[in-house]
Scaffold this motif. Structure first.
Motif, PDB file in Angstrom:
ATOM      1  N   HIS A 107       0.770  -1.233   0.000  1.00  0.00           N
ATOM      2  CA  HIS A 107       0.000   0.000   0.000  1.00  0.00           C
ATOM      3  C   HIS A 107       0.809   1.294   0.000  1.00  0.00           C
ATOM      4  O   HIS A 107       0.231   2.374  -0.047  1.00  0.00           O
ATOM      5  CB  HIS A 107      -0.895   0.015   1.238  1.00  0.00           C
ATOM      6  CG  HIS A 107      -0.122  -0.122   2.532  1.00  0.00           C
ATOM      7  ND1 HIS A 107       0.786  -1.134   2.752  1.00  0.00           N
ATOM      8  CD2 HIS A 107      -0.115   0.621   3.659  1.00  0.00           C
ATOM      9  CE1 HIS A 107       1.302  -1.016   3.968  1.00  0.00           C
ATOM     10  NE2 HIS A 107       0.771   0.050   4.526  1.00  0.00           N
ATOM     11  N   ASP A 108       2.130   1.240   0.055  1.00  0.00           N
ATOM     12  CA  ASP A 108       2.904   2.478   0.199  1.00  0.00           C
ATOM     13  C   ASP A 108       3.245   3.081  -1.159  1.00  0.00           C
ATOM     14  O   ASP A 108       3.005   2.491  -2.206  1.00  0.00           O
ATOM     15  CB  ASP A 108       4.164   2.236   1.034  1.00  0.00           C
ATOM     16  CG  ASP A 108       5.098   1.198   0.420  1.00  0.00           C
ATOM     17  OD1 ASP A 108       5.349   1.273  -0.800  1.00  0.00           O
ATOM     18  OD2 ASP A 108       5.584   0.321   1.149  1.00  0.00           O
ATOM     19  N   SER A 109       3.836   4.279  -1.132  1.00  0.00           N
ATOM     20  CA  SER A 109       4.076   4.997  -2.381  1.00  0.00           C
ATOM     21  C   SER A 109       5.183   4.359  -3.223  1.00  0.00           C
ATOM     22  O   SER A 109       5.165   4.473  -4.448  1.00  0.00           O
ATOM     23  CB  SER A 109       4.400   6.471  -2.111  1.00  0.00           C
ATOM     24  OG  SER A 109       5.529   6.612  -1.277  1.00  0.00           O
ATOM     25  N   VAL A 145      -2.314  -5.238  -0.878  1.00  0.00           N
ATOM     26  CA  VAL A 145      -2.784  -5.301   0.510  1.00  0.00           C
ATOM     27  C   VAL A 145      -2.238  -4.130   1.326  1.00  0.00           C
ATOM     28  O   VAL A 145      -1.124  -3.662   1.119  1.00  0.00           O
ATOM     29  CB  VAL A 145      -2.376  -6.626   1.179  1.00  0.00           C
ATOM     30  CG1 VAL A 145      -3.125  -7.794   0.568  1.00  0.00           C
ATOM     31  CG2 VAL A 145      -0.870  -6.870   1.056  1.00  0.00           C
ATOM     32  N   ASP A 146      -3.075  -3.663   2.250  1.00  0.00           N
ATOM     33  CA  ASP A 146      -2.644  -2.643   3.201  1.00  0.00           C
ATOM     34  C   ASP A 146      -2.720  -3.134   4.637  1.00  0.00           C
ATOM     35  O   ASP A 146      -2.351  -2.418   5.564  1.00  0.00           O
ATOM     36  CB  ASP A 146      -3.466  -1.362   3.043  1.00  0.00           C
ATOM     37  CG  ASP A 146      -4.950  -1.578   3.312  1.00  0.00           C
ATOM     38  OD1 ASP A 146      -5.370  -2.748   3.492  1.00  0.00           O
ATOM     39  OD2 ASP A 146      -5.690  -0.584   3.343  1.00  0.00           O
ATOM     40  N   ARG A 147      -3.218  -4.358   4.807  1.00  0.00           N
ATOM     41  CA  ARG A 147      -3.263  -4.961   6.144  1.00  0.00           C
ATOM     42  C   ARG A 147      -3.374  -6.470   6.008  1.00  0.00           C
ATOM     43  O   ARG A 147      -3.850  -6.980   4.985  1.00  0.00           O
ATOM     44  CB  ARG A 147      -4.436  -4.417   6.956  1.00  0.00           C
ATOM     45  CG  ARG A 147      -5.799  -4.678   6.343  1.00  0.00           C
ATOM     46  CD  ARG A 147      -6.923  -4.155   7.228  1.00  0.00           C
ATOM     47  NE  ARG A 147      -6.802  -2.730   7.424  1.00  0.00           N
ATOM     48  CZ  ARG A 147      -7.330  -1.812   6.616  1.00  0.00           C
ATOM     49  NH1 ARG A 147      -7.971  -2.204   5.517  1.00  0.00           N
ATOM     50  NH2 ARG A 147      -7.206  -0.539   6.864  1.00  0.00           N
ATOM     51  N   GLY A 150       4.852  -4.264   5.056  1.00  0.00           N
ATOM     52  CA  GLY A 150       4.866  -4.696   3.672  1.00  0.00           C
ATOM     53  C   GLY A 150       4.945  -6.200   3.537  1.00  0.00           C
ATOM     54  O   GLY A 150       5.155  -6.935   4.504  1.00  0.00           O
ATOM     55  N   LEU A 151       4.805  -6.671   2.306  1.00  0.00           N
ATOM     56  CA  LEU A 151       4.796  -8.105   2.026  1.00  0.00           C
ATOM     57  C   LEU A 151       6.084  -8.781   2.453  1.00  0.00           C
ATOM     58  O   LEU A 151       6.090  -9.960   2.805  1.00  0.00           O
ATOM     59  CB  LEU A 151       4.558  -8.333   0.533  1.00  0.00           C
ATOM     60  CG  LEU A 151       3.183  -7.919   0.005  1.00  0.00           C
ATOM     61  CD1 LEU A 151       3.188  -7.918  -1.521  1.00  0.00           C
ATOM     62  CD2 LEU A 151       2.099  -8.848   0.531  1.00  0.00           C
ATOM     63  N   CYS A 198      -5.783   1.068  -2.306  1.00  0.00           N
ATOM     64  CA  CYS A 198      -4.557   1.537  -1.649  1.00  0.00           C
ATOM     65  C   CYS A 198      -3.955   2.772  -2.304  1.00  0.00           C
ATOM     66  O   CYS A 198      -3.144   3.468  -1.685  1.00  0.00           O
ATOM     67  CB  CYS A 198      -3.494   0.428  -1.665  1.00  0.00           C
ATOM     68  SG  CYS A 198      -3.942  -1.077  -0.805  1.00  0.00           S
ATOM     69  N   MET A 199      -4.322   3.068  -3.547  1.00  0.00           N
ATOM     70  CA  MET A 199      -3.526   4.012  -4.313  1.00  0.00           C
ATOM     71  C   MET A 199      -3.731   5.466  -3.909  1.00  0.00           C
ATOM     72  O   MET A 199      -2.776   6.251  -3.896  1.00  0.00           O
ATOM     73  CB  MET A 199      -3.770   3.838  -5.807  1.00  0.00           C
ATOM     74  CG  MET A 199      -2.760   4.609  -6.658  1.00  0.00           C
ATOM     75  SD  MET A 199      -2.734   4.129  -8.393  1.00  0.00           S
ATOM     76  CE  MET A 199      -1.825   2.579  -8.336  1.00  0.00           C
TER      77      MET A 199
END
Length: 415
Positions: free
Chosen positions: A190-192, A219-221, A230-231, A286-287
């Motif tokens: 989900h991060d930039s 995914v963000d959670r 993160g993954l 997420c974007m």
């Protein structure tokens, strides 16, 4: 790429233990009955109106389940049972059938490559990790764009230019082979860092239009993971969970959205991205938050700092003198609302903050004799003034940095 994602050691990998959760439920029940305020607050947050007098173990188990992201204790238990079974299969070598050798797993880093192999995924792995969240992302023909990116990467991450260019050419060239596979799965968080690369890939794929099945894991959670970074932090069993629960087809709407977002990222002003963010509509949930975090790297009008710069100074103020490595740890684990940097990328932030007529922080020791994570930083008087907003960093910043296609240099006081 030395700046790409690596595994996040020291962060919880998602493998919940049922006996440990049972113990936590019993401890919560005992603490609540002993009138401990924290326990009572936790009970009330998830069971409003529940009195301590009629509190039972099943109630405290429900609270523990909800704190872990599950609707009920049986759902928590079912999740742990399934993860435990995957763990048993991996340990015994009797791996589940998940994909085929004609499934390509595409990821913006190498952090899950080994985990996918351990989990039993049979398809090949492809890394595409050009970190668009740092450095220039200009709108120019692809060969020139790749060379521009390679020069930035070589300069910022201390890599020989021929090596950086060769790797980028290989990664960009690899994207032309997506149509050779029956199934392509994009693994993103989900991060930039991830979402900017995902926007590029969706735009690229929409143009290429490979005749292949495309899926996205975004995914963000993850249930049971309180601080999901993160993954790369997840165990092989939890990667299987993502495959089974977070995988969806790449839709035409997703491809079209990528074609809208990617040019906005490359634009020389933030207007188009702000319009997308303000609209708030995205087929990729997420974007929007990631794009907003990306634009928060623009200089604040009051102090001239991007958010990462501001948080860095706050950490030094709150914990300093402190080593650069520990600053990075605080940034990733607690301070940044949506952390996205790799360690060498953070070092580039510190180097760039040092490109100023007056230092924001000082190094007590000789930095040339000390590895960068071990260098101790102390906030300077100027740093305190900038952090308080009585001085603007851009007034004495002498460097150059980029937020997508937006060039930031000394003398500017805001976006």
């Amino acid at each position: 790429m030395s700046a790409s994602r690596t595994s996040k050691s020291g962060i919880f990998d998602g493998r919940l233990n049922l006996e440990q959760q049972r113990k936590r439920a019993k401890e919560l029940l005992k603490s609540a009955r002993n009138q401990q305020a924290d326990a009572q607050t936790r009970i009330t947050a998830h069971l409003p109106g529940k009195t301590i007098d009629d509190l039972q173990l099943a109630d405290s188990q429900l609270v523990i389940a909800r704190e872990n992201g599950f609707a009920s204790w049986p759902k928590l238990k079912s999740h742990i049972d399934r993860i435990t079974e995957h763990q048993r299969q991996i340990a015994s070598g009797h791996l589940p059938t998940l994909d085929t050798p004609q499934t390509l797993h595409l990821r913006c880093g190498s952090d899950i490559r080994h985990g996918l192999e351990l989990a039993g995924f049979a398809g090949p792995f492809m890394e595409f990790s050009d970190p668009f969240c740092q450095g220039p992302v200009p709108d120019m023909p692809l060969p020139d764009f790749i060379e521009t990116r390679a020069r930035f990467i070589a300069s910022s991450y201390r890599i020989d230019f021929p090596d950086a260019l060769s790797r980028l050419q290989r990664e960009y060239g690899g994207l032309a082979t997506l149509g050779d596979y029956d199934h392509v799965v994009l693994w993103f968080e989900h991060d930039s860092y991830d979402q900017l690369i995902l926007a590029f890939l969706l735009d690229f794929i929409a143009t290429l239009r490979p005749r292949t099945r495309l899926d996205l894991i975004c995914v963000d959670r993850v249930p049971g993971v309180e601080r999901f970074i993160g993954l790369g932090q997840l165990s092989p069993e939890l990667l299987i969970w993502c495959w089974e629960n977070a995988r969806a087809p790449v839709s035409d709407d997703m491809l079209a959205f990528g074609q809208t977002v990617w040019p906005a990222i490359r634009a020389s002003n933030p207007d188009a991205l702000r319009t997308i963010i303000d609209n708030g509509q995205s087929p990729i949930p997420c974007m929007i938050a990631a794009l907003d975090r990306h634009l928060r790297e623009l200089p604040d009008r009051e102090n001239g700092l991007g958010l990462t710069q501001k948080l860095t100074l706050q950490i030094i103020r709150d914990h300093g003198p402190i080593t650069a490595g520990k600053i990075f740890g605080h940034l990733m684990r607690t301070y940044d609302p949506l952390p996205f940097l790799g360690d060498l990328m953070f070092w580039e932030v510190l180097v760039d903050m040092g490109r100023a007529k007056m230092p924001l922080f000082t190094y007590p020791e000789d930095p040339s004799q000390t590895p960068w994570p071990d260098r101790t930083l102390s906030l300077s008087e100027t740093g305190n003034e900038v952090l308080s907003g009585t001085r603007n960093f851009m007034a004495f910043y002498t460097g150059e940095r980029w937020v997508g296609g937006i060039r930031i240099s000394g003398g500017a006081t805001g976006p």
